[in-house]
Design a protein around this motif. Sequence first.
Motif, PDB file in Angstrom:
ATOM      1  N   LYS A  79       4.455  55.294  61.890  1.00 29.27           N
ATOM      2  CA  LYS A  79       5.405  56.367  62.517  1.00 29.27           C
ATOM      3  C   LYS A  79       4.795  56.800  63.793  1.00 29.27           C
ATOM      4  O   LYS A  79       5.603  56.890  64.771  1.00 29.27           O
ATOM      5  N   LYS A  80       3.626  56.975  64.158  1.00 28.89           N
ATOM      6  CA  LYS A  80       3.168  56.898  65.611  1.00 28.89           C
ATOM      7  C   LYS A  80       3.410  55.821  66.519  1.00 28.89           C
ATOM      8  O   LYS A  80       3.567  55.993  67.715  1.00 28.89           O
ATOM      9  N   ALA A  81       3.330  54.579  66.047  1.00 24.16           N
ATOM     10  CA  ALA A  81       3.505  53.535  66.909  1.00 24.16           C
ATOM     11  C   ALA A  81       5.198  53.850  67.075  1.00 24.16           C
ATOM     12  O   ALA A  81       5.669  53.512  68.366  1.00 24.16           O
ATOM     13  N   GLU A  82       6.137  54.116  66.380  1.00 25.94           N
ATOM     14  CA  GLU A  82       7.698  54.104  66.640  1.00 25.94           C
ATOM     15  C   GLU A  82       7.805  55.527  67.639  1.00 25.94           C
ATOM     16  O   GLU A  82       8.779  55.296  68.437  1.00 25.94           O
ATOM     17  N   ASP A  83       6.720  56.285  67.505  1.00 22.47           N
ATOM     18  CA  ASP A  83       6.937  57.470  68.427  1.00 22.47           C
ATOM     19  C   ASP A  83       6.558  56.896  69.973  1.00 22.47           C
ATOM     20  O   ASP A  83       7.193  57.324  71.086  1.00 22.47           O
ATOM     21  N   LEU A  84       5.578  56.125  70.204  1.00 18.81           N
ATOM     22  CA  LEU A  84       5.194  55.593  71.240  1.00 18.81           C
ATOM     23  C   LEU A  84       6.424  54.760  72.139  1.00 18.81           C
ATOM     24  O   LEU A  84       6.751  54.714  73.214  1.00 18.81           O
ATOM     25  N   VAL A  85       7.183  54.210  71.222  1.00 18.31           N
ATOM     26  CA  VAL A  85       8.414  53.225  71.527  1.00 18.31           C
ATOM     27  C   VAL A  85       9.386  54.086  72.166  1.00 18.31           C
ATOM     28  O   VAL A  85       9.957  53.878  73.122  1.00 18.31           O
ATOM     29  N   ARG A  86       9.662  55.457  71.367  1.00 16.00           N
ATOM     30  CA  ARG A  86      10.880  56.440  71.737  1.00 16.00           C
ATOM     31  C   ARG A  86      10.068  56.999  73.278  1.00 16.00           C
ATOM     32  O   ARG A  86      10.952  57.139  74.377  1.00 16.00           O
ATOM     33  N   LYS A  87       8.852  57.153  73.318  1.00 19.06           N
ATOM     34  CA  LYS A  87       8.390  57.800  74.661  1.00 19.06           C
ATOM     35  C   LYS A  87       8.409  56.637  75.943  1.00 19.06           C
ATOM     36  O   LYS A  87       8.718  57.009  76.695  1.00 19.06           O
ATOM     37  N   ALA A  88       8.135  55.380  75.448  1.00 15.34           N
ATOM     38  CA  ALA A  88       8.196  54.606  76.664  1.00 15.34           C
ATOM     39  C   ALA A  88       9.711  54.553  77.174  1.00 15.34           C
ATOM     40  O   ALA A  88       9.885  54.354  78.077  1.00 15.34           O
ATOM     41  N   VAL A  89      10.621  54.183  76.132  1.00 15.68           N
ATOM     42  CA  VAL A  89      12.040  54.270  76.459  1.00 15.68           C
ATOM     43  C   VAL A  89      12.529  55.578  77.287  1.00 15.68           C
ATOM     44  O   VAL A  89      12.969  55.586  78.226  1.00 15.68           O
ATOM     45  N   ALA A  90      12.018  56.516  76.789  1.00 17.96           N
ATOM     46  CA  ALA A  90      12.478  57.869  77.356  1.00 17.96           C
ATOM     47  C   ALA A  90      11.547  58.117  78.899  1.00 17.96           C
ATOM     48  O   ALA A  90      12.410  58.411  79.971  1.00 17.96           O
ATOM     49  N   ASN A  91      10.575  57.364  79.114  1.00 17.84           N
ATOM     50  CA  ASN A  91      10.045  57.455  80.465  1.00 17.84           C
ATOM     51  C   ASN A  91      10.567  56.359  81.493  1.00 17.84           C
ATOM     52  O   ASN A  91      10.582  56.763  82.534  1.00 17.84           O
ATOM     53  N   ALA A  92      11.334  55.622  80.721  1.00 18.77           N
ATOM     54  CA  ALA A  92      11.933  54.584  81.680  1.00 18.77           C
ATOM     55  C   ALA A  92      13.435  55.242  82.077  1.00 18.77           C
ATOM     56  O   ALA A  92      13.873  55.068  83.192  1.00 18.77           O
ATOM     57  N   GLY A  93      13.718  56.328  81.394  1.00 24.46           N
ATOM     58  CA  GLY A  93      14.879  56.867  81.836  1.00 24.46           C
ATOM     59  C   GLY A  93      16.227  56.418  81.909  1.00 24.46           C
ATOM     60  O   GLY A  93      17.406  56.858  82.564  1.00 24.46           O
ATOM     61  N   LYS A  94      16.433  55.451  81.076  1.00 23.43           N
ATOM     62  CA  LYS A  94      17.537  54.486  81.092  1.00 23.43           C
ATOM     63  C   LYS A  94      18.516  55.036  80.082  1.00 23.43           C
ATOM     64  O   LYS A  94      19.548  54.710  80.197  1.00 23.43           O
ATOM     65  N   THR A  95      18.044  55.019  78.763  1.00 30.01           N
ATOM     66  CA  THR A  95      18.823  55.142  77.635  1.00 30.01           C
ATOM     67  C   THR A  95      18.213  55.942  76.626  1.00 30.01           C
ATOM     68  O   THR A  95      16.829  56.375  76.922  1.00 30.01           O
ATOM     69  N   THR A  96      18.734  56.199  75.556  1.00 29.49           N
ATOM     70  CA  THR A  96      17.937  56.770  74.213  1.00 29.49           C
ATOM     71  C   THR A  96      17.935  55.691  73.325  1.00 29.49           C
ATOM     72  O   THR A  96      18.721  54.805  73.111  1.00 29.49           O
ATOM     73  N   VAL A  97      16.884  56.075  72.417  1.00 30.40           N
ATOM     74  CA  VAL A  97      16.711  55.208  71.276  1.00 30.40           C
ATOM     75  C   VAL A  97      17.445  55.808  70.026  1.00 30.40           C
ATOM     76  O   VAL A  97      17.235  56.938  69.861  1.00 30.40           O
ATOM     77  N   THR A  98      18.215  55.028  69.328  1.00 31.91           N
ATOM     78  CA  THR A  98      19.055  55.400  68.047  1.00 31.91           C
ATOM     79  C   THR A  98      18.304  54.810  66.945  1.00 31.91           C
ATOM     80  O   THR A  98      18.379  55.834  65.918  1.00 31.91           O
ATOM     81  N   SER A  99      17.377  54.044  66.920  1.00 34.97           N
ATOM     82  CA  SER A  99      16.500  53.707  65.940  1.00 34.97           C
ATOM     83  C   SER A  99      15.564  52.738  66.348  1.00 34.97           C
ATOM     84  O   SER A  99      15.483  51.992  67.261  1.00 34.97           O
ATOM     85  N   VAL A 100      14.159  53.038  65.436  1.00 33.48           N
ATOM     86  CA  VAL A 100      13.267  52.376  65.687  1.00 33.48           C
ATOM     87  C   VAL A 100      12.216  52.221  64.702  1.00 33.48           C
ATOM     88  O   VAL A 100      12.324  53.058  63.779  1.00 33.48           O
ATOM     89  N   LYS A 101      11.812  50.598  64.202  1.00 35.13           N
ATOM     90  CA  LYS A 101      11.221  50.569  63.172  1.00 35.13           C
ATOM     91  C   LYS A 101      10.009  49.689  63.490  1.00 35.13           C
ATOM     92  O   LYS A 101      10.056  48.656  63.905  1.00 35.13           O
ATOM     93  N   CYS A 102       8.977  50.327  63.256  1.00 32.16           N
ATOM     94  CA  CYS A 102       7.337  49.179  63.278  1.00 32.16           C
ATOM     95  C   CYS A 102       7.026  49.124  61.890  1.00 32.16           C
ATOM     96  O   CYS A 102       7.133  49.823  61.074  1.00 32.16           O
ATOM     97  N   PRO A 103       6.409  47.928  61.760  1.00 33.49           N
ATOM     98  CA  PRO A 103       5.737  47.760  60.614  1.00 33.49           C
ATOM     99  C   PRO A 103       4.571  48.414  60.148  1.00 33.49           C
ATOM    100  O   PRO A 103       3.968  48.981  60.763  1.00 33.49           O
ATOM    101  N   SER A 104       4.581  48.729  58.843  1.00 33.76           N
ATOM    102  CA  SER A 104       3.455  49.297  58.348  1.00 33.76           C
ATOM    103  C   SER A 104       2.474  48.631  57.698  1.00 33.76           C
ATOM    104  O   SER A 104       2.781  47.145  57.489  1.00 33.76           O
ATOM    105  N   GLY A 105       1.062  48.845  57.605  1.00 35.40           N
ATOM    106  CA  GLY A 105       0.059  48.076  57.042  1.00 35.40           C
ATOM    107  C   GLY A 105      -0.462  47.089  58.208  1.00 35.40           C
ATOM    108  O   GLY A 105      -1.198  46.216  57.748  1.00 35.40           O
TER     109      GLY A 105
END
Length: 97
Positions: free
Chosen positions: A27-53
């Motif tokens: 879940k925190k890995a998914e938040d990192l993806v959202r932050k990276a895309v937001a920092n780029a300022g190009k678009t928004t994330v509609t969904s993100v899925k990182c593997p568990s385990g």
Amino acid sequence: MKRTLLLTLPVVAALSLSGCTGTIDHKKAEDLVRKAVANAGKTTVTSVKCPSGVKDKKGQSFDCTVALGDGTKGAITEHILGGGKVEINGPSDFKMQ
């Protein structure tokens, strides 16, 4: 038609994502993806899925699938630094279609 998402981000600061189990908190890995895309300022994330385990093993990496607001889909690679820390290095880690 393959679209390239050009993101001009500096190295994303390492983020501590490990729980007590020796695995990466997906879940925190998914938040990192959202932050990276937001920092780029190009678009928004509609969904993100990182593997568990995913084991917290330095030098390894894993991919998170992502869909963006402009319709682009693909994967973003996160690199495990050990000690519960991961990073996204920048545009080379964004594999978008």
